[in-house]
Design a protein around this motif. Structure first.
Motif, PDB file in Angstrom:
ATOM      1  N   LEU A 133       0.830  -1.205   0.000  1.00 33.43           N
ATOM      2  CA  LEU A 133       0.000   0.000   0.000  1.00 33.43           C
ATOM      3  C   LEU A 133       0.861   1.250   0.000  1.00 33.43           C
ATOM      4  CD1 LEU A 133      -2.041  -2.194   0.929  1.00 33.43           C
ATOM      5  CD2 LEU A 133      -3.059  -0.482   2.440  1.00 33.43           C
ATOM      6  N   LYS A 134       0.287   2.328  -0.457  1.00 32.07           N
ATOM      7  CA  LYS A 134       0.954   3.628  -0.363  1.00 32.07           C
ATOM      8  C   LYS A 134       0.903   4.093   1.086  1.00 32.07           C
ATOM      9  CE  LYS A 134       0.808   8.409  -2.034  1.00 32.07           C
ATOM     10  NZ  LYS A 134       0.127   9.389  -2.913  1.00 32.07           N
ATOM     11  N   ILE A 135       2.048   4.572   1.570  1.00 32.02           N
ATOM     12  CA  ILE A 135       2.132   5.055   2.951  1.00 32.02           C
ATOM     13  C   ILE A 135       2.463   6.536   2.938  1.00 32.02           C
ATOM     14  CG2 ILE A 135       3.395   4.906   5.137  1.00 32.02           C
ATOM     15  CD1 ILE A 135       3.911   1.966   4.514  1.00 32.02           C
ATOM     16  N   ILE A 136       1.669   7.311   3.661  1.00 30.93           N
ATOM     17  CA  ILE A 136       1.921   8.741   3.817  1.00 30.93           C
ATOM     18  C   ILE A 136       2.435   8.986   5.225  1.00 30.93           C
ATOM     19  CG2 ILE A 136       0.895  11.048   3.894  1.00 30.93           C
ATOM     20  CD1 ILE A 136      -1.158  10.140   1.871  1.00 30.93           C
ATOM     21  N   LYS A 137       3.612   9.585   5.325  1.00 29.04           N
ATOM     22  CA  LYS A 137       4.175   9.873   6.632  1.00 29.04           C
ATOM     23  C   LYS A 137       3.679  11.218   7.137  1.00 29.04           C
ATOM     24  CE  LYS A 137       8.425  10.297   9.306  1.00 29.04           C
ATOM     25  NZ  LYS A 137       9.905  10.265   9.320  1.00 29.04           N
TER      26      LYS A 137
END
Length: 284
Positions: A133-137
């Motif tokens: 999955l795309k992870i946004i920090k």
């Protein structure tokens, strides 16, 4: 030698307190300088962000540190974990909006986005589940991410789950159980082993003394066996002679705090007198 502790946040004061109980009082803690001297001329305390402490210890900027397991694992620091300090228990969880159809990790699809302050731990968890999955920090306010449209899921720290519920989020899975650790630089363990062992031993003594009491009393010789029958102890009773008209002994032992209330009454009934219950700072 330098010990790095959090400069602020929920584990800052408990970290200072445990050092002070261990005999490493901070001389100028009220000024909150970057470096504070202690009562030991060979040991200094360095204030830092909790998230930076694993890296500082790993790189030798600090010889020892106090920080969370979550931050140690997130930073992938190679440090020696010496003691669990038994406070700051929390867990990193995967959460989704309450109205979401996601009930477990099996309901997660590849088109979803996760927001988090812990991208390394989150990526590791997703990889273990076979998900990419795309992870946004984010650096804060992670709970808001699903409701402002930037993520479908979050991973976040929680101790009770109350904050998540207040923000209409439900826990989907537990990623990591975390607590606060005393850590050390691996090279410093060899070059400064004596000091590090002294600090670790003193702190362990504080932990072992937690919720323990020293109970002392006078007992007539004729009542001693009755007292022994009701008396619990960590390592046996200490008995010494009392100079008095009647043959009397002084008895003392270390007991759990939760035993005090009932035990005092049992000891009185068994013949003990002049009972004292006192706190213990350290058990070495």
């Amino acid at each position: 030698m330098k010990i790095a502790i959090p400069s602020k946040g929920r584990i800052s004061e408990p970290s200072i307190n445990i050092l002070e109980k261990a005999g490493l009082g901070l001389i100028d803690k009220n000024n909150r300088k970057l470096i504070s001297k202690t009562f030991n001329e060979n040991i200094e305390v360095m204030f830092a962000r909790a998230s930076d402490i694993p890296k500082f210890v790993n790189n030798g900027v600090a010889d020892m540190g106090i920080t969370g397991v979550d931050l140690i694992n997130e930073s992938e620091a190679e440090v020696a974990e010496l003691l669990d300090l038994r406070f700051g228990q929390t867990k990193l969880v995967l959460a989704a909006p309450e109205e979401s159809d996601i009930k477990s990790a099996d309901d997660i699809t590849e088109d979803m986005i996760v927001a988090t302050e812990f991208p390394v731990l989150t990526r590791k968890y997703l990889n273990e589940k076979g998900l990419d999955l795309k992870i946004i920090k984010l650096s804060g306010s992670t709970e808001a991410a699903p409701f402002i449209g930037i993520a479908d899921l979050i991973t976040d720290l929680t101790s009770t789950g109350t904050t998540l519920k207040m923000n209409h989020l439900k826990i989907i899975d537990n990623i990591l159980d975390s607590t606060i650790k005393l850590i050390a630089n691996k090279e410093s363990l060899e070059t400064r082993s004596e000091l590090i062992e002294a600090v670790s031993t003193s702190i362990k003594g504080v932990l072992d003394a937690d919720r323990k009491k020293l109970i002392m009393m006078n007992v007539k010789d004729d009542d001693l066996n009755n007292v022994k029958k009701v008396m619990p102890s960590m390592g046996g009773l200490t008995i010494s002679e009392v100079l008095s008209d009647e043959k009397t002994v002084a008895v003392q032992a270390v007991i759990d705090e939760k035993e005090v209330f009932e035990l005092v009454n049992d000891l009185r009934n068994a013949g003990a007198k002049d009972i004292l219950v006192v706190p213990i700072e350290r058990i070495i």
